[in-house]
Design a protein around this motif. Structure first.
Motif, PDB file in Angstrom:
ATOM      1  N   ALA A 321       0.825  -1.204   0.000  1.00  0.00           N
ATOM      2  CA  ALA A 321       0.000   0.000   0.000  1.00  0.00           C
ATOM      3  C   ALA A 321       0.862   1.257   0.000  1.00  0.00           C
ATOM      4  O   ALA A 321       0.509   2.262  -0.620  1.00  0.00           O
ATOM      5  N   ALA A 322       1.997   1.227   0.705  1.00  0.00           N
ATOM      6  CA  ALA A 322       2.895   2.381   0.717  1.00  0.00           C
ATOM      7  C   ALA A 322       3.432   2.654  -0.685  1.00  0.00           C
ATOM      8  O   ALA A 322       3.519   3.809  -1.127  1.00  0.00           O
ATOM      9  N   MET A 323       3.790   1.574  -1.400  1.00  0.00           N
ATOM     10  CA  MET A 323       4.255   1.730  -2.775  1.00  0.00           C
ATOM     11  C   MET A 323       3.116   2.241  -3.659  1.00  0.00           C
ATOM     12  O   MET A 323       3.325   3.088  -4.548  1.00  0.00           O
ATOM     13  N   THR A 324       1.920   1.750  -3.398  1.00  0.00           N
ATOM     14  CA  THR A 324       0.749   2.215  -4.136  1.00  0.00           C
ATOM     15  C   THR A 324       0.572   3.723  -3.983  1.00  0.00           C
ATOM     16  O   THR A 324       0.315   4.446  -4.950  1.00  0.00           O
ATOM     17  N   GLY A 325       0.707   4.202  -2.744  1.00  0.00           N
ATOM     18  CA  GLY A 325       0.577   5.630  -2.490  1.00  0.00           C
ATOM     19  C   GLY A 325       1.614   6.437  -3.247  1.00  0.00           C
ATOM     20  O   GLY A 325       1.310   7.521  -3.781  1.00  0.00           O
ATOM     21  N   ASN A 329       0.617   9.201  -6.110  1.00  0.00           N
ATOM     22  CA  ASN A 329       1.035  10.597  -5.968  1.00  0.00           C
ATOM     23  C   ASN A 329       1.888  11.048  -7.165  1.00  0.00           C
ATOM     24  O   ASN A 329       1.760  12.181  -7.639  1.00  0.00           O
ATOM     25  N   THR A 330       2.761  10.145  -7.628  1.00  0.00           N
ATOM     26  CA  THR A 330       3.601  10.488  -8.774  1.00  0.00           C
ATOM     27  C   THR A 330       2.754  10.695 -10.021  1.00  0.00           C
ATOM     28  O   THR A 330       2.964  11.652 -10.789  1.00  0.00           O
ATOM     29  N   LEU A 331       1.796   9.796 -10.234  1.00  0.00           N
ATOM     30  CA  LEU A 331       0.919   9.933 -11.401  1.00  0.00           C
ATOM     31  C   LEU A 331       0.096  11.214 -11.326  1.00  0.00           C
ATOM     32  O   LEU A 331      -0.155  11.864 -12.346  1.00  0.00           O
ATOM     33  N   HIS A 332      -0.310  11.583 -10.134  1.00  0.00           N
ATOM     34  CA  HIS A 332      -1.078  12.820  -9.991  1.00  0.00           C
ATOM     35  C   HIS A 332      -0.227  14.025 -10.396  1.00  0.00           C
ATOM     36  O   HIS A 332      -0.717  14.969 -11.036  1.00  0.00           O
TER      37      HIS A 332
END
Length: 501
Positions: A321-325, A329-332
């Protein structure tokens, strides 16, 4: 003792115990009444009583017509037994208190339990006070037999002798140094009556003060002894530890809740008439987040593309989940470049590699825009399962897009496919938590891509929300009680009517 009830002889030890006794005196004049009565009754059983404030046990032995009484001083033995019984009761109380205090991780409940136990076992009333926050005190009052009352007051701890330093974690002020008349009225529960003795005990936490416990006794009760104050500190240590743990748990739960808001996949909605729906189920019953995710970034105005991403991070649980976040955030941040899928993938890949993270991810990008009555989709697959296109006649097609996963190699490759959806047709994005779900009659068969296609063929022409619900329901039925990976599914459906704008 002679048969006529007079004292015949005393040894040296008895002479010390009965200094006024002399041979020839009537027994009633020489010994205490309890011993004289025992001699008259001649029961033959040992008797006990006090002599000059000390406890004795007396035994009778018949010597012809006379009776010899020999006494055992058991004062110290009784005192030891009493002390042992007190310690047993206190140990049982502390064990009971620990059980109750550890039964709840709610700070308010821990304060109420502390006040209840203290008012029932240690004093006539108890007040539990947290360290001040912005000059306000959170407190719980409780008088013996009453209800706990919680309140927040703008009160000055300095108006209660010893309270200010106790809230800062310093050792308690002996109760004998505290004048009950100097205690502020706000600390005394309503209806308690005159206060005769006050003890203020700090509640030690985990390296920081957890608060303070104020014990109040009415004027009809004895003042706190030094031994009672030591016992109160033992209780306070347990209460303070429980309250500190409850506060830490509350802080962690609040932090977790805040972080979860950004990690849990969002509720999708319709944009410019295009239907977007998503469903997510983490791998563990106790978990709320994992490695599967999806995001929707609506177009700012009509005619612009809406960007949607679905991904699967290697692993599951909080680490995934941390990697998902990080990815989300990077994609945003890269949204201004979203018209070029390959460029976004390249920059995301560089960001993941620079973080020295050991996890990788597979992704599917979709950019959707209205094209008259249809929807035009640009689909880019980065090492993920192929998007499935559900035509209105029930045909299910795989979008022709392939690419490499991100976060492993210095260069990523991907192709973009353009797909047109006619009214009512859908595109379904999904993770391998569905296709690799084990279940079925024997519990060890994969759900598989073909079974998913068969399910989607039955969903032709239905809304995107219904497609997601149908896929999730059948997958859950297939899995049963078996363990499964994270599951995520997204459906994009073209408006079924031309006026859906």
């Amino acid at each position: 003792m002679g048969s006529d009830g007079t004292l015949v002889e005393l040894n040296d030890a008895a002479d010390l115990v009965f200094p006024t006794a002399r041979p020839g005196l009537p027994l009633a004049d020489a010994v205490p009444s309890w011993l004289a009565r025992a001699h008259r009754e001649s029961s033959g059983q040992p008797v006990r009583g006090l002599i000059a404030g000390r406890a004795f046990q007396a035994h009778a032995t018949r010597l012809g017509d006379a009776v010899a009484w020999w006494l055992i001083d058991e004062t110290e033995e009784q005192r030891t037994k009493q002390l042992l019984e007190v310690e047993r009761e206190r140990t049982a109380f502390l064990a009971h208190a620990s059980t109750l205090l550890l039964s709840s991780m709610n700070l308010g409940r821990c304060m109420e339990i502390t006040a209840q136990l203290a008012s029932e076992y240690l004093a006539d009333a108890a007040v539990v006070i947290l360290p001040p926050v912005v000059n306000k005190l959170t407190m719980v009052w409780r008088a013996r037999g009453g209800q706990a009352v919680r309140e927040v007051l703008a009160a000055d701890p300095a108006t209660v002798p010893g309270l200010d330093i106790a809230l800062r974690g310093f050792p308690p002020v002996p109760s004998r140094w505290i004048d009950p008349a100097s205690v502020a009225d706000w600390i005394i529960p309503d209806g308690l009556g005159p206060v005769g003795s006050v003890a203020v005990v700090p509640l030690p936490g985990q390296g920081v003060p957890a608060g303070a416990l104020v014990l109040l006794r009415t004027s009809s009760r004895a003042v706190f002894t030094e031994n009672e104050e030591v016992f109160a500190r033992l209780f306070a240590a347990r209460a303070g530890a429980a309250m500190a743990a409850a506060r830490l748990y509350a802080e962690q739960a609040n932090i977790t809740e805040i972080l979860m808001r950004d990690l849990i996949p969002p509720q999708l909605r319709h944009v410019d008439g295009i239907e977007f729906a998503g469903g997510y189920q983490p791998s563990g019953v106790a978990e709320r987040v994992g490695g599967d995710f999806y995001d929707l970034h609506p177009a700012g105005q009509a005619g612009r593309e809406t960007f949607i991403v679905l991904g699967d991070v290697c692993g599951k649980g909080l680490e995934a989940a941390a990697m998902t976040g990080k990815i989300r955030n990077t994609l945003h941040a890269l949204l201004p470049l979203a018209t070029n899928h390959l460029r976004v993938l390249t920059m995301l890949n560089s960001a993941l590699l620079s973080s020295h993270h050991t996890r990788f991810a597979t992704l599917v990008f979709a950019s959707a825009v209205r094209d008259g009555a249809n929807v035009r989709l640009r689909l880019t697959n980065a090492g993920h399962l192929p998007p499935l296109i559900v035509r209105k006649d029930g045909t299910v097609e795989e979008a022709q897009t392939q690419g490499s996963l991100v976060g492993v190699l210095p260069t990523v490759h991907a192709s973009t496919a353009v797909v047109h959806l006619e009214p009512g047709e859908s595109c379904v994005l999904y993770t391998d938590g569905i296709t690799e779900a084990r279940g079925g009659p024997l519990g060890d068969t994969y759900f598989g891509e073909q079974r998913l296609k068969d399910v989607l063929a039955e969903c032709a022409g239905i809304p995107s929300e219904a497609i997601v619900e149908r896929v999730q329901m059948l997958a859950e039925q297939w899995i049963g009680d078996n363990h499964h990976d994270d599951i995520a599914v997204v459906a994009i459906t073209a408006p079924r009517h031309r006026e859906d704008r």
